[in-house]
Design an enzyme around this catalytic site. Sequence first.
Site, PDB file in Angstrom:
ATOM      1  N   SER A 185      50.609  38.557  34.477  1.00  0.00           N
ATOM      2  CA  SER A 185      50.196  39.274  32.701  1.00  0.00           C
ATOM      3  C   SER A 185      49.785  38.406  32.093  1.00  0.00           C
ATOM      4  O   SER A 185      49.101  39.743  30.896  1.00  0.00           O
ATOM      5  CB  SER A 185      51.559  39.858  33.061  1.00  0.00           C
ATOM      6  OG  SER A 185      52.600  38.983  32.388  1.00  0.00           O
ATOM      7  N   HIS A 213      50.585  44.059  38.324  1.00  0.00           N
ATOM      8  CA  HIS A 213      49.160  44.150  37.818  1.00  0.00           C
ATOM      9  C   HIS A 213      48.194  44.463  38.556  1.00  0.00           C
ATOM     10  O   HIS A 213      47.185  44.086  38.015  1.00  0.00           O
ATOM     11  CB  HIS A 213      48.966  43.248  36.679  1.00  0.00           C
ATOM     12  CG  HIS A 213      49.994  43.266  35.109  1.00  0.00           C
ATOM     13  ND1 HIS A 213      49.563  44.302  34.005  1.00  0.00           N
ATOM     14  CD2 HIS A 213      51.196  42.680  34.780  1.00  0.00           C
ATOM     15  CE1 HIS A 213      50.095  44.011  33.140  1.00  0.00           C
ATOM     16  NE2 HIS A 213      51.156  43.022  33.614  1.00  0.00           N
ATOM     17  N   LYS A 244      52.338  51.474  35.206  1.00  0.00           N
ATOM     18  CA  LYS A 244      51.272  50.478  34.693  1.00  0.00           C
ATOM     19  C   LYS A 244      49.560  51.119  35.386  1.00  0.00           C
ATOM     20  O   LYS A 244      49.537  51.928  34.599  1.00  0.00           O
ATOM     21  CB  LYS A 244      50.794  48.726  34.720  1.00  0.00           C
ATOM     22  CG  LYS A 244      52.306  48.428  34.022  1.00  0.00           C
ATOM     23  CD  LYS A 244      52.328  46.613  34.685  1.00  0.00           C
ATOM     24  CE  LYS A 244      52.523  46.151  33.538  1.00  0.00           C
ATOM     25  NZ  LYS A 244      54.527  46.532  33.658  1.00  0.00           N
TER      26      LYS A 244
END
Length: 401
Positions: A185, A213, A244
């Site tokens: 990240s 991610h 996300k």
Amino acid sequence: MSQTRPQLAHLTATLNELKERGTYFKLRVLDGEQGPVSIYDGREVINLASNNYLGLCDHPKLKEAALKATEQYGVGSGAVRTIAGTMKIHLELEEKIAAFKNVEACVVFQSGFTANAGTVSSILGKEDFILSDELNHASIIDGARLSRAKIKVFRHKDVAHCEELLKEVQNEPGHKLVITDGVFSMDGDIGPVDKLADLAEKYGAIMMVDDAHASGVLGRNGRGSVDHFHCHGRVDVQVGTLSKAIGALGGYVCGSRDLIEYLYHRARPFLFSTSHPPSVAATCIAAFDLLESEPERIERLWENTRYFKQQLTSAGFDVGGKTTPASETPITPIIIGEGKLTMEFSKALFEAGLLATGIAFPTVPEGKARVRTIVSSEHTKAQLDRALEILTGTAKRMGIL
């Protein structure tokens, strides 16, 4: 004026230290929807700080799904999952994710953090060993500590070092877990999932990947790093996030039916936290439908990523690869080094109309502070060009370039 009692004076002292070092910050407040251009602290800025990779936070279909579910099911579930809080819509979401990820089963947690920490801490105990990449997410580190297993940290993405550590413990009693982020990240580089899976098979270790991610970013239609590396059936525990690229809230764990049933019984965040509001579950279902029906969003994300990285590099910024790992994803750090200067740079960018967050120790090592940028599929070329103008002009004024 703070009313801190003497018993908490040490907290004030730490805050004062942060202020002296220039790494103290205040929370920026968003007014309106999260988008490529947003209003923070009353100022309209180009937003390169959010994890809203695919622009789903304000997608009309997701909002429609949330409203419909609220009308049908109410605003809350009223209980933890194991007592009275498992709603039909929660199971629909879990089935949707399991099918998307090509696994037997899935369980949704309240956040990606609790998915990681709750899983690692429940599937291992003090007789076991965890082999963890040195740059793994804080939630993995916390889960490892809570498990009371013996923790062995291997150098970042260093498969040979991981094997050395596995050899050291292969004859010890207890289970072994190899764990990596799919995408890291802070640096935006991709974990060597395939090579670590080879090692896990060779030494009979459990293989686990945190794809927070990578979900919605890597692999076919955003299926993540396991799909990216063609490792289906070779990763025992896949963790992902719903907060996300998916645009809402929560985390999930995918794997075998027995793994998921075990987590129902032993994962403490699952056992002791109220389940998601039905609106959130409905939103996530709609998001996974969009990943399948609008793959062009991911294509736009990668087009913007390639363009932005190329322009930053041409301008002379250090975007990783010198003193830090090279970025390979939409997470593109601009390495500044010194914490105070980084935070001053981030503040100056904001005043010029660009939100790009400064990140310093302890989130990243001393001397490796950076402004982290993340482009989305919804940024226009004009917005990215303006962001580049602000970055370059501000950096030159401050002597960074």
